[in-house]
Design a protein around this motif. Structure first.
Motif, PDB file in Angstrom:
ATOM      1  N   ILE A  61      -2.769  13.385  10.325  1.00  0.00           N
ATOM      2  CA  ILE A  61      -3.821  14.084   9.410  1.00  0.00           C
ATOM      3  C   ILE A  61      -4.543  12.698   8.807  1.00  0.00           C
ATOM      4  CG2 ILE A  61      -2.463  16.064   8.914  1.00  0.00           C
ATOM      5  CD1 ILE A  61      -1.892  14.977   6.228  1.00  0.00           C
ATOM      6  N   THR A  62      -5.852  13.034   8.509  1.00  0.00           N
ATOM      7  CA  THR A  62      -6.681  12.105   7.693  1.00  0.00           C
ATOM      8  C   THR A  62      -6.170  12.753   6.171  1.00  0.00           C
ATOM      9  OG1 THR A  62      -7.955  11.456   9.264  1.00  0.00           O
ATOM     10  CG2 THR A  62      -8.932  11.310   6.972  1.00  0.00           C
ATOM     11  N   LEU A  63      -5.797  12.033   5.304  1.00  0.00           N
ATOM     12  CA  LEU A  63      -5.498  12.505   4.029  1.00  0.00           C
ATOM     13  C   LEU A  63      -6.498  11.666   2.840  1.00  0.00           C
ATOM     14  CD1 LEU A  63      -3.488  14.045   2.311  1.00  0.00           C
ATOM     15  CD2 LEU A  63      -1.914  12.210   2.401  1.00  0.00           C
ATOM     16  N   PHE A  64      -7.075  12.946   2.217  1.00  0.00           N
ATOM     17  CA  PHE A  64      -8.126  12.321   0.891  1.00  0.00           C
ATOM     18  C   PHE A  64      -7.351  12.618  -0.058  1.00  0.00           C
ATOM     19  CE2 PHE A  64     -10.893  12.801   4.685  1.00  0.00           C
ATOM     20  CZ  PHE A  64     -12.152  12.255   4.081  1.00  0.00           C
ATOM     21  N   GLY A  65      -7.405  11.687  -1.098  1.00  0.00           N
ATOM     22  CA  GLY A  65      -6.912  11.987  -2.652  1.00  0.00           C
ATOM     23  C   GLY A  65      -7.806  11.426  -3.440  1.00  0.00           C
ATOM     24  N   TYR A  66      -7.981  12.296  -4.624  1.00  0.00           N
ATOM     25  CA  TYR A  66      -9.109  12.234  -5.487  1.00  0.00           C
ATOM     26  C   TYR A  66      -8.522  12.003  -6.999  1.00  0.00           C
ATOM     27  CZ  TYR A  66     -12.486  13.212  -9.406  1.00  0.00           C
ATOM     28  OH  TYR A  66     -13.097  13.438 -10.374  1.00  0.00           O
ATOM     29  N   SER A  67      -8.406  10.944  -7.513  1.00  0.00           N
ATOM     30  CA  SER A  67      -7.692  10.507  -9.022  1.00  0.00           C
ATOM     31  C   SER A  67      -6.622  10.896  -8.816  1.00  0.00           C
ATOM     32  CB  SER A  67      -8.704  11.753  -9.878  1.00  0.00           C
ATOM     33  OG  SER A  67      -8.179  11.142 -11.289  1.00  0.00           O
ATOM     34  N   MET A  68      -5.859  11.612  -9.714  1.00  0.00           N
ATOM     35  CA  MET A  68      -4.533  11.967  -9.546  1.00  0.00           C
ATOM     36  C   MET A  68      -4.078  12.443  -8.168  1.00  0.00           C
ATOM     37  SD  MET A  68      -1.711  14.640 -11.490  1.00  0.00           S
ATOM     38  CE  MET A  68      -2.346  16.076 -10.607  1.00  0.00           C
ATOM     39  N   GLY A  69      -5.004  12.883  -7.424  1.00  0.00           N
ATOM     40  CA  GLY A  69      -4.708  13.238  -6.004  1.00  0.00           C
ATOM     41  C   GLY A  69      -4.579  12.114  -5.032  1.00  0.00           C
ATOM     42  N   GLY A  70      -5.234  11.014  -5.698  1.00  0.00           N
ATOM     43  CA  GLY A  70      -4.737   9.564  -4.935  1.00  0.00           C
ATOM     44  C   GLY A  70      -3.504   9.308  -5.036  1.00  0.00           C
ATOM     45  N   SER A  71      -3.030   9.446  -6.170  1.00  0.00           N
ATOM     46  CA  SER A  71      -1.454   9.002  -6.474  1.00  0.00           C
ATOM     47  C   SER A  71      -0.547   9.917  -5.541  1.00  0.00           C
ATOM     48  CB  SER A  71      -1.049   9.153  -7.491  1.00  0.00           C
ATOM     49  OG  SER A  71      -1.425   8.371  -8.549  1.00  0.00           O
ATOM     50  N   ILE A  72      -0.834  11.305  -5.467  1.00  0.00           N
ATOM     51  CA  ILE A  72      -0.124  12.229  -4.624  1.00  0.00           C
ATOM     52  C   ILE A  72      -0.195  11.845  -3.041  1.00  0.00           C
ATOM     53  CG2 ILE A  72       0.271  14.494  -3.770  1.00  0.00           C
ATOM     54  CD1 ILE A  72      -0.839  15.311  -6.600  1.00  0.00           C
ATOM     55  N   ALA A  73      -1.582  11.594  -2.581  1.00  0.00           N
ATOM     56  CA  ALA A  73      -1.715  11.121  -1.049  1.00  0.00           C
ATOM     57  C   ALA A  73      -1.252   9.810  -0.913  1.00  0.00           C
ATOM     58  CB  ALA A  73      -3.413  11.005  -0.913  1.00  0.00           C
ATOM     59  N   THR A  74      -1.075   8.817  -1.789  1.00  0.00           N
ATOM     60  CA  THR A  74      -0.495   7.656  -1.379  1.00  0.00           C
ATOM     61  C   THR A  74       1.031   7.736  -1.303  1.00  0.00           C
ATOM     62  OG1 THR A  74      -2.142   6.439  -2.733  1.00  0.00           O
ATOM     63  CG2 THR A  74       0.116   5.170  -2.431  1.00  0.00           C
ATOM     64  N   CYS A  75       1.986   8.581  -2.222  1.00  0.00           N
ATOM     65  CA  CYS A  75       3.169   8.590  -2.196  1.00  0.00           C
ATOM     66  C   CYS A  75       3.376   9.474  -1.025  1.00  0.00           C
ATOM     67  CB  CYS A  75       3.616   9.546  -3.345  1.00  0.00           C
ATOM     68  SG  CYS A  75       3.593   8.753  -4.928  1.00  0.00           S
ATOM     69  N   PHE A  76       2.403  10.471  -0.285  1.00  0.00           N
ATOM     70  CA  PHE A  76       2.846  10.986   0.782  1.00  0.00           C
ATOM     71  C   PHE A  76       2.753  10.024   1.967  1.00  0.00           C
ATOM     72  CE2 PHE A  76       1.872  13.548   4.335  1.00  0.00           C
ATOM     73  CZ  PHE A  76       2.413  14.793   4.373  1.00  0.00           C
ATOM     74  N   ALA A  77       1.615   9.265   1.759  1.00  0.00           N
ATOM     75  CA  ALA A  77       1.630   8.407   3.179  1.00  0.00           C
ATOM     76  C   ALA A  77       2.626   7.416   3.043  1.00  0.00           C
ATOM     77  CB  ALA A  77       0.140   7.724   3.003  1.00  0.00           C
ATOM     78  N   ALA A  78       2.993   7.015   2.064  1.00  0.00           N
ATOM     79  CA  ALA A  78       4.142   5.863   2.230  1.00  0.00           C
ATOM     80  C   ALA A  78       5.496   6.706   2.548  1.00  0.00           C
ATOM     81  CB  ALA A  78       4.379   5.444   0.697  1.00  0.00           C
ATOM     82  N   ALA A  79       5.670   8.002   2.141  1.00  0.00           N
ATOM     83  CA  ALA A  79       6.924   8.629   2.500  1.00  0.00           C
ATOM     84  C   ALA A  79       6.959   9.025   3.854  1.00  0.00           C
ATOM     85  CB  ALA A  79       6.992   9.682   1.468  1.00  0.00           C
ATOM     86  N   ALA A  80       5.877   9.155   4.486  1.00  0.00           N
ATOM     87  CA  ALA A  80       5.588   9.875   6.009  1.00  0.00           C
ATOM     88  C   ALA A  80       4.633   9.074   6.573  1.00  0.00           C
ATOM     89  CB  ALA A  80       5.565  11.353   5.877  1.00  0.00           C
ATOM     90  N   PRO A  81       4.835   7.848   7.090  1.00  0.00           N
ATOM     91  CA  PRO A  81       3.486   7.143   7.518  1.00  0.00           C
ATOM     92  C   PRO A  81       3.071   7.595   8.820  1.00  0.00           C
ATOM     93  CG  PRO A  81       5.342   5.481   7.499  1.00  0.00           C
ATOM     94  CD  PRO A  81       5.812   6.834   6.501  1.00  0.00           C
ATOM     95  N   ASP A  82       4.099   8.168   9.696  1.00  0.00           N
ATOM     96  CA  ASP A  82       3.856   8.479  11.095  1.00  0.00           C
ATOM     97  C   ASP A  82       3.009   9.704  11.026  1.00  0.00           C
ATOM     98  OD1 ASP A  82       6.174   9.719   9.545  1.00  0.00           O
ATOM     99  OD2 ASP A  82       6.603  10.695  11.487  1.00  0.00           O
ATOM    100  N   ARG A  83       2.822  10.473  10.039  1.00  0.00           N
ATOM    101  CA  ARG A  83       1.957  11.615   9.903  1.00  0.00           C
ATOM    102  C   ARG A  83       0.666  11.534   9.521  1.00  0.00           C
ATOM    103  NH1 ARG A  83       5.111  16.668   6.941  1.00  0.00           N
ATOM    104  NH2 ARG A  83       3.128  17.540   8.171  1.00  0.00           N
ATOM    105  N   ILE A  84       0.212  10.040   9.250  1.00  0.00           N
ATOM    106  CA  ILE A  84      -1.076   9.722   8.713  1.00  0.00           C
ATOM    107  C   ILE A  84      -1.852   8.835   9.560  1.00  0.00           C
ATOM    108  CG2 ILE A  84      -2.359   8.615   6.762  1.00  0.00           C
ATOM    109  CD1 ILE A  84      -0.412  10.957   5.648  1.00  0.00           C
ATOM    110  N   GLU A  85      -3.168   9.609   9.901  1.00  0.00           N
ATOM    111  CA  GLU A  85      -4.080   8.958  10.516  1.00  0.00           C
ATOM    112  C   GLU A  85      -4.863   7.741  10.066  1.00  0.00           C
ATOM    113  OE1 GLU A  85      -6.002   8.100  14.164  1.00  0.00           O
ATOM    114  OE2 GLU A  85      -4.192   9.496  13.939  1.00  0.00           O
ATOM    115  N   ARG A  86      -5.395   8.224   8.894  1.00  0.00           N
ATOM    116  CA  ARG A  86      -6.008   7.305   7.720  1.00  0.00           C
ATOM    117  C   ARG A  86      -5.787   7.788   6.357  1.00  0.00           C
ATOM    118  NH1 ARG A  86      -9.619   5.042   9.948  1.00  0.00           N
ATOM    119  NH2 ARG A  86      -9.671   6.119  12.037  1.00  0.00           N
TER     120      ARG A  86
END
Length: 307
Positions: free
Chosen positions: A125-150
């Protein structure tokens, strides 16, 4: 002395009574809500799909005080680009339930993982995170990098917050902080909305919808729980892991942002030297709803440059 005691009692009780008498987010309150609802492990989550059924999947995570409706301008642009986009309300906001507890990264990551599983989203997936959502998106991407396109971050948290003596004290004081939050937050929040409401937006009635959040029980407590939870995390290791995994990152900032400090740009650039940065000169913190068109143009240019 009795009168003084009664006055003090009234002062102490008033914020608690106001919170108790706020509306409850329940099936009746959700009656006119667009989108769909999922019963997850911690309660009901409200979500909405936009765009072509077979397009690549994008997921947008909103911020601390602004539910998923702030993405409505962005989702239109993403749909025109061919994306099938999922937006959802974090627990404590919008039409989602208000479960209690510390709102740390696991609290939010479990909600997102469960929702993606329920919707059968198994690919990248392409994951967008805004403000606090940026923290959530970053933690998700770091925990599951194989699921992230960008990863696309809009004024992201995770590099430290602008100091605020009152909010910093509230966040650190367990009992008096809870009371002060109930007593003061609504006034601060309405003042911030009023200051921002002079700007043109890409989301109709966005400021009115923000103010309506205060009508519901549990919203103010959720904001405080996040301030004490995920927003205390400094995400240096996570951003370094994202770079090491080779995930493309586009970070978009508002030059006039008073919520995320300007130093955050340099900090993220140090942690992830591969990340690309764009600054919208006249923008403040409300990028998804005040500058959606510029954000979409930057995302489109980013994708074109990557081929």
């Amino acid at each position: 002395m009795i009168w003084i005691g009664l006055i003090l009692l009234a002062v102490v009780a008033t914020p608690l009574l106001i919170e108790r008498n706020r509306l409850t987010m329940n099936d009746a309150a959700r009656g006119s809500a667009p989108g769909q609802f999922a019963e997850l492990s911690r309660g009901v989550t409200h979500y909405f799909w936009f765009g072509p059924q077979n397009g690549p999947v994008a997921v947008c995570i909103h911020g601390l005080t602004t539910p998923s409706f702030v993405w409505r301008g962005i989702t239109k642009g993403l749909a025109l680009m061919g994306y099938r986009t999922l937006i959802y309300d974090l627990y404590g906001r919008g039409y989602s339930d208000r479960p209690s507890g510390v709102q740390d990264r696991q609290y939010f990551l479990s909600q997102l993982n469960e929702l993606l599983d329920r919707e059968g989203v198994n690919g990248r997936i392409t994951l967008f995170g805004y403000s606090m959502g940026g923290s959530i998106a970053t933690c998700f991407a770091a925990a599951a990098p194989d699921r992230i396109e960008r990863l696309v971050l809009l004024a992201p948290a995770g590099m430290g917050l602008t100091p605020n003596k009152i909010m910093d004290f509230i966040a650190k004081a367990p009992l008096i902080g809870d009371w002060l939050m109930l007593a003061l937050f609504a006034s601060f929040f309405r003042k911030g909305i009023k200051a921002e409401s002079t700007q043109a937006t890409n989301v109709p009635h966005v400021f009115e919808q923000q103010a309506e959040q205060l009508e519901y029980k549990g919203y103010v407590s959720a904001v405080l729980a996040s301030r004490r939870g995920i927003l205390t995390d400094v995400l240096r290791d996570e951003h370094r892991a994202i770079q090491a995994a080779g995930i493309p990152v586009l970070a978009i900032w508002g030059k006039e942002d008073s919520v995320i400090p300007a130093s955050a740009i340099g900090t993220l650039a140090e942690w992830n030297r591969a990340a690309e940065h764009e600054v919208i000169p006249e923008a403040g913190h409300g990028l998804p709803y005040t500058h959606a068109n510029q954000v979409i143009d930057l995302v489109r240019n980013h994708l074109m440059a990557k081929g």
